[in-house]
Design an enzyme around this catalytic site. Structure first.
Site, PDB file in Angstrom:
ATOM      1  N   GLY A  40       4.921   0.949  21.471  1.00  0.00           N
ATOM      2  CA  GLY A  40       3.675   0.324  20.814  1.00  0.00           C
ATOM      3  C   GLY A  40       4.230  -0.711  19.863  1.00  0.00           C
ATOM      4  N   ASP A  97       2.802   0.822  15.898  1.00  0.00           N
ATOM      5  CA  ASP A  97       1.652  -0.021  16.011  1.00  0.00           C
ATOM      6  C   ASP A  97       0.459   0.271  15.336  1.00  0.00           C
ATOM      7  OD1 ASP A  97       1.217   2.283  17.424  1.00  0.00           O
ATOM      8  OD2 ASP A  97       1.160   1.348  19.535  1.00  0.00           O
ATOM      9  N   ASP A 100      -3.714   6.099  13.591  1.00  0.00           N
ATOM     10  CA  ASP A 100      -5.293   6.491  14.210  1.00  0.00           C
ATOM     11  C   ASP A 100      -5.606   7.718  13.555  1.00  0.00           C
ATOM     12  OD1 ASP A 100      -7.507   6.275  16.025  1.00  0.00           O
ATOM     13  OD2 ASP A 100      -6.338   7.226  17.607  1.00  0.00           O
ATOM     14  N   LYS A 128      -6.866   2.601  11.750  1.00  0.00           N
ATOM     15  CA  LYS A 128      -8.288   3.087  11.972  1.00  0.00           C
ATOM     16  C   LYS A 128      -8.683   4.008  11.205  1.00  0.00           C
ATOM     17  CE  LYS A 128      -7.799   2.743  16.841  1.00  0.00           C
ATOM     18  NZ  LYS A 128      -8.402   3.400  18.181  1.00  0.00           N
ATOM     19  N   PHE A 149     -10.738   1.124  20.842  1.00  0.00           N
ATOM     20  CA  PHE A 149      -9.630   1.086  21.484  1.00  0.00           C
ATOM     21  C   PHE A 149      -9.094  -0.239  21.702  1.00  0.00           C
ATOM     22  CE2 PHE A 149      -6.490   1.615  25.034  1.00  0.00           C
ATOM     23  CZ  PHE A 149      -5.804   2.787  24.411  1.00  0.00           C
ATOM     24  N   ASP A 156      -0.733  -1.034  24.672  1.00  0.00           N
ATOM     25  CA  ASP A 156      -1.291  -0.820  25.998  1.00  0.00           C
ATOM     26  C   ASP A 156      -2.293   0.119  26.355  1.00  0.00           C
ATOM     27  OD1 ASP A 156       0.165   1.847  25.666  1.00  0.00           O
ATOM     28  OD2 ASP A 156       0.205   2.073  27.641  1.00  0.00           O
ATOM     29  N   ARG A 162       0.488  -4.993  26.902  1.00  0.00           N
ATOM     30  CA  ARG A 162       1.595  -4.912  25.967  1.00  0.00           C
ATOM     31  C   ARG A 162       1.947  -6.423  25.853  1.00  0.00           C
ATOM     32  NH1 ARG A 162       3.109   0.192  24.466  1.00  0.00           N
ATOM     33  NH2 ARG A 162       3.542   1.408  26.483  1.00  0.00           N
TER      34      ARG A 162
END
Ligand code: 5GP
Ligand code: MG
Length: 175
Positions: A40, A97, A100, A128, A149, A156, A162
């Site tokens: 990612g 990336d 979360d 996030k 999401f 991805d 991606r």
């Protein structure tokens, strides 16, 4: 079923503009080695690295996967690729990336912490905060986003999307 939103959440232009200031902040930190979390983080770290463009800046790559119940990352993290990386006495920047739950970055920092680095900092394109369960904040953040999401620019959905230069949200649809 999920489908990609019609409009990007973050445009390629907005990403490029943010990259300029982010790369300046990171260059001021003066890191010796960037460790990218694949897959990612690959586009983001490439774009950051070429903006720093320091002759001594080294690059390394790791993978992190967690075995949980599918979409949620669990505390059960497996990290590969660390065995070939020497961070002794170095200022390290870990690039992923997205932050979360934070489990992935928390586990990576923990794994690196015993490897003799001078300093370890973290950088994510997206954050996030609403989803955080691990006790971690990133030192450098591109954009804070809502709990949705997202795909594109390295991220991805089942391996797809991606290569998009923008960030898109995935929305639930009937099929
Ligand atoms: P964490 O351990 O912080 O919960 O999750 C980090 C990893 O979960 C990220 O590196 C990424 O692979 C995946 N992830 C979390 N949120 C998203 C998202 O919105 N979109 C995509 N594509 N991956 C995500
Ligand atoms: Mg990941």
């Amino acid at each position: 079923m999920y489908r990609k939103s019609d409009k990007p959440l973050i445009t390629a232009q907005a990403i490029n503009e943010r990259l300029e200031s982010l790369a300046k902040d990171i260059a001021a930190f003066g890191c010796d080695i960037v460790i990218t979390v694949l897959s990612g983080g690959f586009l983001f770290s490439a774009d950051i690295s070429k903006r720093i463009a320091s002759p001594k800046l080294q690059l390394a790559f790791i993978r992190a996967s967690s075995y949980g119940n599918g979409t949620e990352s669990s505390g059960n993290l497996k990290i590969t690729g660390l065995e070939n990386i020497d961070i002794r006495g170095k200022k390290v920047l870990v690039i992923d990336d997205i932050l979360d739950t934070g489990n992935t970055m928390f586990g990576i920092k923990k794994a690196l912490s015993g490897m003799g680095a001078e300093e370890i900092r973290t950088c994510v394109l997206l954050d996030k905060p609403a989803r955080r369960t691990a006790d971690i904040t990133a030192d450098f953040v591109g954009f804070e986003i809502e709990n949705k999401f997202v795909v594109g620019y390295g991220l991805d959905y089942a391996g797809d999307y991606r290569t998009y230069p923008e960030i898109w949200t995935m929305e639930e649809s009937d099929g």
